[in-house]
Design an enzyme around this catalytic site. Structure first.
Site, PDB file in Angstrom:
ATOM      1  N   ASP A   8       0.864  -1.200   0.000  1.00 56.51           N
ATOM      2  CA  ASP A   8       0.000   0.000   0.000  1.00 56.51           C
ATOM      3  C   ASP A   8       0.893   1.241   0.000  1.00 56.51           C
ATOM      4  OD1 ASP A   8       0.953  -0.480   2.612  1.00 56.51           O
ATOM      5  OD2 ASP A   8      -0.832   0.358   3.578  1.00 56.51           O
ATOM      6  N   HIS A 240       9.589  -0.166   9.219  1.00 56.47           N
ATOM      7  CA  HIS A 240       8.601  -1.253   9.213  1.00 56.47           C
ATOM      8  C   HIS A 240       8.747  -2.151   7.973  1.00 56.47           C
ATOM      9  CE1 HIS A 240       6.772   0.659  12.626  1.00 56.47           C
ATOM     10  NE2 HIS A 240       6.477   1.745  11.946  1.00 56.47           N
TER      11      HIS A 240
HETATM   12  C1  BDR Z   1       2.667  -0.458   8.665  1.00 54.27           C
HETATM   13  O1  BDR Z   1       1.579   0.460   8.467  1.00 54.27           O
HETATM   14  C2  BDR Z   1       1.868   1.319   7.383  1.00 54.27           C
HETATM   15  O2  BDR Z   1       1.718   2.656   7.781  1.00 54.27           O
HETATM   16  C3  BDR Z   1       3.286   1.072   6.965  1.00 54.27           C
HETATM   17  O3  BDR Z   1       3.444   1.186   5.578  1.00 54.27           O
HETATM   18  C4  BDR Z   1       3.573  -0.320   7.460  1.00 54.27           C
HETATM   19  O4  BDR Z   1       3.215  -1.287   6.492  1.00 54.27           O
HETATM   20  C5  BDR Z   1       3.338  -0.144   9.994  1.00 54.27           C
HETATM   21  O5  BDR Z   1       2.449  -0.330  11.049  1.00 54.27           O
HETATM   22 CA    CA Z   2       2.880  -0.664   4.128  1.00 56.04          CA
END
Ligand code: BDR
Ligand code: CA
Length: 306
Positions: A8, A240
């Site tokens: 995403d 992340h």
């Molecule tokens: C996840 O949530 C999204 O904001 C980031 O892309 C990552 O996949 C982190 O909690």
């Molecule tokens: Ca993500």
């Protein structure tokens, strides 16, 4: 390694993309898109654009627009910017998404190259859950499924309990962590990703060695770090999605626990990842990480981009 990323995009999704794109051992065969940080339309547009600006031109398969059961949450524009890349305007990509829907593509690709494909899911798990619902052997047909999501022994980043990807579609996340078959599932959640800090000077360093991709990340990283600064007081961000992509090739950088898991699908703790009692499917969840080695690996590989 044949890799598909379900994504995403999203600032940290773009960071993950440029690691996969540049890695000499990764054959990035496709991107599938999910909503979350942005709408599904923006996710697809951003994925197409990443492929074009990098020269990778991976086929993009658009996924489901909304969660399986809950009402969709609004896109996280306050974290990633109005359309996912901070204040950076990308324009209109020259290509379109493929006609095939993402979960149909995932099922077909895993069947056709049985045991060869790593799927790294770095957004809400709706497409992956739908693939499992369509084919109970889906995860077994993969080489491995590596997920960014969940917070087991640390607090959430959406409220006290839940991590954003699992919170966006808790029913899908529960289906996926309980997927039938013996295929390998690796979870890389906030327990490790919140230990890895990427600083403004790290973005500056990337831009120096990689004036196109690295400078793009530096520019979009500004908005992302500004958000983090309101939470942590530090101009930096957590790694992340890049951590999950790196775990596909380098699980040795993490300490894994093998355990049965579930995801809370209602109430105050909705989206919370918990240990599940009893037998059945187990996942490998990262509970420790060599943050220095992971950061060095990320910078080394992303620095190979033009
Ligand atoms: C996840 O949530 C999204 O904001 C980031 O892309 C990552 O996949 C982190 O909690
Ligand atoms: Ca993500």
């Amino acid at each position: 390694m044949k890799l598909i990323i379900d994504t995403d995009p999203g600032v940290d999704d773009a960071m993950a993309y440029f690691y996969a794109h540049a890695h000499p051992q990764i054959d990035l065969i496709a991107l599938t898109t999910t909503y979350g940080n942005v709408t599904i339309a923006d996710a697809t547009r951003n994925a197409l654009w990443l492929g074009e600006m990098s020269g990778g031109c991976e086929p993009v398969y658009q996924g489901h627009a909304v969660p399986l059961k809950i009402e969709p949450h609004p896109p996280a524009d306050f974290v990633h910017g109005k359309h996912g890349f901070g204040d950076y305007e990308i324009g209109t990509p020259a290509r379109n998404a493929e006609a095939e829907e993402a979960s149909d593509f995932l099922v077909r690709a895993a069947r056709e190259a049985k045991g060869e494909i790593t799927l790294c899911a770095i957004g809400p798990l709706t497409n992956v859950a739908r693939a499992i619902e369509k084919d109970a052997g889906f995860v077994s047909n993969l080489a491995q499924l590596v997920i960014m999501g969940g917070a087991l022994e640390v607090g959430g980043n959406v409220g006290a309990y839940a991590e954003a990807n699992f919170w966006n579609d808790p029913h899908a996340a529960d289906i996926v962590v309980n997927a039938p078959g013996a295929g390998r599932i690796v979870i890389v959640g906030l327990d490790v990703t919140s230990q890895i800090e990427f600083l403004a000077k790290d973005f500056d360093g990337l831009a120096k060695v990689s004036p196109i991709a690295g400078d793009f990340l530096r520019q979009i990283g500004q908005f992302y770090m500004n958000f983090y600064q309101t939470k942590t007081g530090r101009l930096s961000c957590h790694m992340h999605d890049p951590s999950a992509i790196i775990a596909c090739l380098h699980p040795e950088l993490m300490v894994m626990e093998e355990t049965a898991l579930g995801v809370v699908s209602s109430g105050e703790q909705i989206g919370n990842l918990v240990r599940r009692e009893g037998g059945g499917r187990k996942c490998h969840i990262a509970m420790g990480v060599d943050a220095g080695a992971l950061l060095a690996e990320f910078k080394r590989i992303v620095g190979l981009n033009p």
